[in-house]
Every structure is written in C-alpha cells, then in structure tokens.
Design an enzyme around this catalytic site. Structure first.
Site, PDB file in Angstrom:
ATOM      1  N   GLN A  34      64.544 -13.574 -41.701  1.00 11.55           N
ATOM      2  CA  GLN A  34      63.529 -12.571 -42.005  1.00 11.55           C
ATOM      3  C   GLN A  34      62.990 -12.673 -43.423  1.00 11.55           C
ATOM      4  OE1 GLN A  34      65.898  -9.182 -40.837  1.00 11.55           O
ATOM      5  NE2 GLN A  34      67.646  -9.951 -41.992  1.00 11.55           N
ATOM      6  N   GLU A 108      77.020  -9.034 -39.042  1.00  9.80           N
ATOM      7  CA  GLU A 108      75.661  -9.082 -39.594  1.00  9.80           C
ATOM      8  C   GLU A 108      75.134 -10.504 -39.373  1.00  9.80           C
ATOM      9  OE1 GLU A 108      73.165  -7.215 -41.514  1.00  9.80           O
ATOM     10  OE2 GLU A 108      72.242  -9.166 -41.258  1.00  9.80           O
ATOM     11  N   ASP A 140      75.898 -13.143 -34.507  1.00  7.41           N
ATOM     12  CA  ASP A 140      75.014 -12.388 -33.626  1.00  7.41           C
ATOM     13  C   ASP A 140      75.761 -11.173 -33.052  1.00  7.41           C
ATOM     14  OD1 ASP A 140      73.737 -11.489 -31.260  1.00  7.41           O
ATOM     15  OD2 ASP A 140      72.680 -13.401 -31.086  1.00  7.41           O
ATOM     16  N   ASP A 157      73.518  -0.304 -37.261  1.00  8.68           N
ATOM     17  CA  ASP A 157      72.619  -0.093 -38.405  1.00  8.68           C
ATOM     18  C   ASP A 157      71.601  -1.223 -38.400  1.00  8.68           C
ATOM     19  OD1 ASP A 157      71.398   0.595 -40.744  1.00  8.68           O
ATOM     20  OD2 ASP A 157      72.989  -0.135 -42.044  1.00  8.68           O
ATOM     21  N   THR A 159      67.505  -2.956 -37.833  1.00 11.37           N
ATOM     22  CA  THR A 159      66.087  -2.793 -38.139  1.00 11.37           C
ATOM     23  C   THR A 159      65.421  -2.155 -36.914  1.00 11.37           C
ATOM     24  OG1 THR A 159      65.745  -5.015 -37.292  1.00 11.37           O
ATOM     25  CG2 THR A 159      66.021  -4.823 -39.653  1.00 11.37           C
TER      26      THR A 159
HETATM   27  N1  AG3 Z   1      67.938   0.282 -41.266  1.00  7.07           N
HETATM   28  C1  AG3 Z   1      67.025   1.177 -40.597  1.00  7.07           C
HETATM   29  C2  AG3 Z   1      65.631   1.124 -41.091  1.00  7.07           C
HETATM   30  C3  AG3 Z   1      64.714   1.793 -40.187  1.00  7.07           C
HETATM   31  C4  AG3 Z   1      63.364   1.854 -40.736  1.00  7.07           C
HETATM   32  N2  AG3 Z   1      62.528   2.215 -39.703  1.00  7.07           N
HETATM   33  C5  AG3 Z   1      61.633   3.171 -39.709  1.00  7.07           C
HETATM   34  N3  AG3 Z   1      61.151   3.685 -40.795  1.00  7.07           N
HETATM   35  N4  AG3 Z   1      61.262   3.535 -38.569  1.00  7.07           N
HETATM   36  C6  AG3 Z   1      68.312   0.663 -42.566  1.00  7.07           C
HETATM   37  C7  AG3 Z   1      69.402  -0.172 -43.100  1.00  7.07           C
HETATM   38  C8  AG3 Z   1      70.182   0.578 -44.092  1.00  7.07           C
HETATM   39  N5  AG3 Z   1      71.503   0.118 -44.174  1.00  7.07           N
END
Ligand code: AG3
Length: 279
Positions: A34, A108, A140, A157, A159
C-alpha cells in the site's frame, strides 16, 4: 489557506472529503501492499494515511484503540489469548497488553508498515512490540484465521474494505473467526463511519449475524474518521457478553488498573446504544 500547497486530501469517500495541513512531511512511499504517507499536522500531531485514507493520528488514536481493545476484553473478563488482525501501528497491541493476558498474537500483512510505524510514530505502540507476551506474525490474516484456534478475543483492526483489507470483510473470514474463538469468545471489527459508508455496516452486520448467535455493533466518535460516529462490529455466541452490568465492568476496569482517557465503564455500556440510522 487555499493557496498553501501542503495539504493532504483524503480520497476515501465519493462526493466529500477532508483535508489536513501538512506542516512537515515525514515519509511518503509505497510498501509491497500500500501507499503510506506520514506527516505532521498542527491539530492532530503525527498523522498516517494508507492508500489515501486516514488511519491514525497521535492526537485521537486513544479513542479508537481504547474502544476496540478494552470493550471486548473487559466484557470477556478472563481473556488470556488475544488475536489482532492488522493493527500495524501497535495501538491495539499496546492496549491489549494492559490486561492480564498471557499472549497477544498480531497478524499484520505489511511488515514494512510495522517498521515505518515503529520508526516514525513510536508513541502509538510504545514498547508493545518488545513485550514478551507479543507474538508478531507478518502474514495474511485471512489465511492465518483458517487454522487459528482457541482465542478468547479477536480484534480486526483493518483498513476499509478496499485493497489488502477487503478479504477481512468476507463471510468466509467471519466463519473462520468463529471457529478460532474459544467458548465465550468475542470478535470485534472496525466497520467504518455509517453515515458515509452505510453499505459497509450493513454488510458487516448481515455477515456477522449469519455466523454468530449474537451480532450487533457499538460506536464511538473519532474526529479523524469524520462523518459522525464510527461503528465497531461485535459478534459472539454468548449474548451475555454485551450486557455486562456496570458494577462488573467497573470492578474489572479498576482491577486492570487501566489509565484510560476515553473508556469508562459507563461509556462501554452506552456505546451499545445506537442511533436509528445505524440499523
Ligand atoms: N484502521 C481503521 C481506519 C478506518 C478509517 N476509515 C474510515 N474513516 N471510514 C485504523 C488503524 C488504527 N490502528
């Protein structure tokens, strides 16, 4: 302000977007998985975005991380083995280790992202990565879940459901999570901001509901994830877990000696009260 060239513009939503001033660009590049940008902002402190979507900021990370880690662990009460999927910045890992757990496994997919977070945003994970109870697996998460067993709490946790995180929203993945949980276990997931991403929540709820006896979500407002409250998916075969009374939660919170800045036992209970548009 409009002619200041140094702005980060989030590209997560269609038709609306937020932008943050970049007072210092710390890192910009691409890992195997990414695009990563790390920068400083006068309001949020150090900020991290992946593929154009804000992930974490120094200033408000405590809200998201406390709610995604402490709520399931304190509801469970005797969690010893915790599994985190994603979470490369270490914020969830650090919160899990505040409890009397014997091991926290974190799977991760992006090892380079973990390295960048430890280098550029060390305050979020603290020394969690060096804790003897931490087992970091670079791999994965969906694949790991197929053979995982006996976890008390699973925390996804991730994305949003695009890019490498997409498989973490599939029905197969949730079925694997269920198999990976010990009796009385609970799964929680990052489920987006329902006002702007209603489909994401609907999908998560339908799929969790298909796999578990008790599925719902809970909420917290995190300024970085603008658009109103964020939803966290909640799934367990034990419906009692989300109905812990205040005295129990208060006793557990106190016994764990947690110094929390957002979480309180009252907030824990109230988080399960949902606005109409969430359902
Ligand atoms: N992960 C979730 C981020 C979500 C953002 N999405 C959104 N704004 N819809 C965060 C990782 C923190 N450890």
């Amino acid at each position: 302000m409009a002619d200041d060239p140094l702005w980060f513009t989030e590209t997560l939503h269609t038709g609306v977007s937020q932008r943050l001033a970049i007072s210092r660009l710390v890192h910009q590049g691409r890992t195997a998985w990414q695009d990563v940008i790390v920068f400083d902002n006068p309001i949020f402190g150090r900020v991290v975005a992946l593929d154009g979507a804000l992930q974490v900021t120094e200033r408000d990370e405590f809200i998201y991380h406390e709610m995604l880690a402490h709520v399931p662990i304190l509801a469970h009460g005797t969690a010893r083995r915790v599994l985190i999927v994603g979470g490369g910045d270490g914020g969830i890992l650090r919160r899990c280790l505040m409890h009397g757990v014997s091991q926290v496994t974190m799977v991760e997919i992006d090892g380079e992202f973990v390295r960048l977070m430890r280098l550029h945003v060390p305050s979020i994970g603290g020394d969690a990565f060096d804790d003897a109870r931490t087992r970091l697996v670079i791999g994965d998460g969906a694949e790991f879940m197929r053979t995982a067993r006996d976890f008390d709490v699973i925390i996804v946790d991730s994305t949003d459901p695009t890019g490498p995180g997409a498989v973490l929203f599939s029905p197969e993945f949730y079925a694997d999570c269920k198999r990976a949980l010990a009796p009385g276990g609970v799964l929680v997931t990052q489920s987006g901001v329902p006002f702007l991403q209603p489909e994401e929540l609907r999908l998560v709820q339908a799929r969790l509901g298909a796999a578990f006896a008790d599925a719902t979500c809970y909420q917290a407002s995190v300024p970085t994830y603008y658009g109103g409250a964020m939803a966290f998916g909640w799934a367990s075969d034990d419906a009692g877990l989300r109905r812990r009374d205040l005295a129990t939660l208060t006793a557990r919170h106190r016994a764990a000696g947690l110094a929390t800045r957002y979480y309180t036992p009252e907030i824990h209970q109230a988080a399960f009260v949902l606005p109409g548009y969430f359902t």
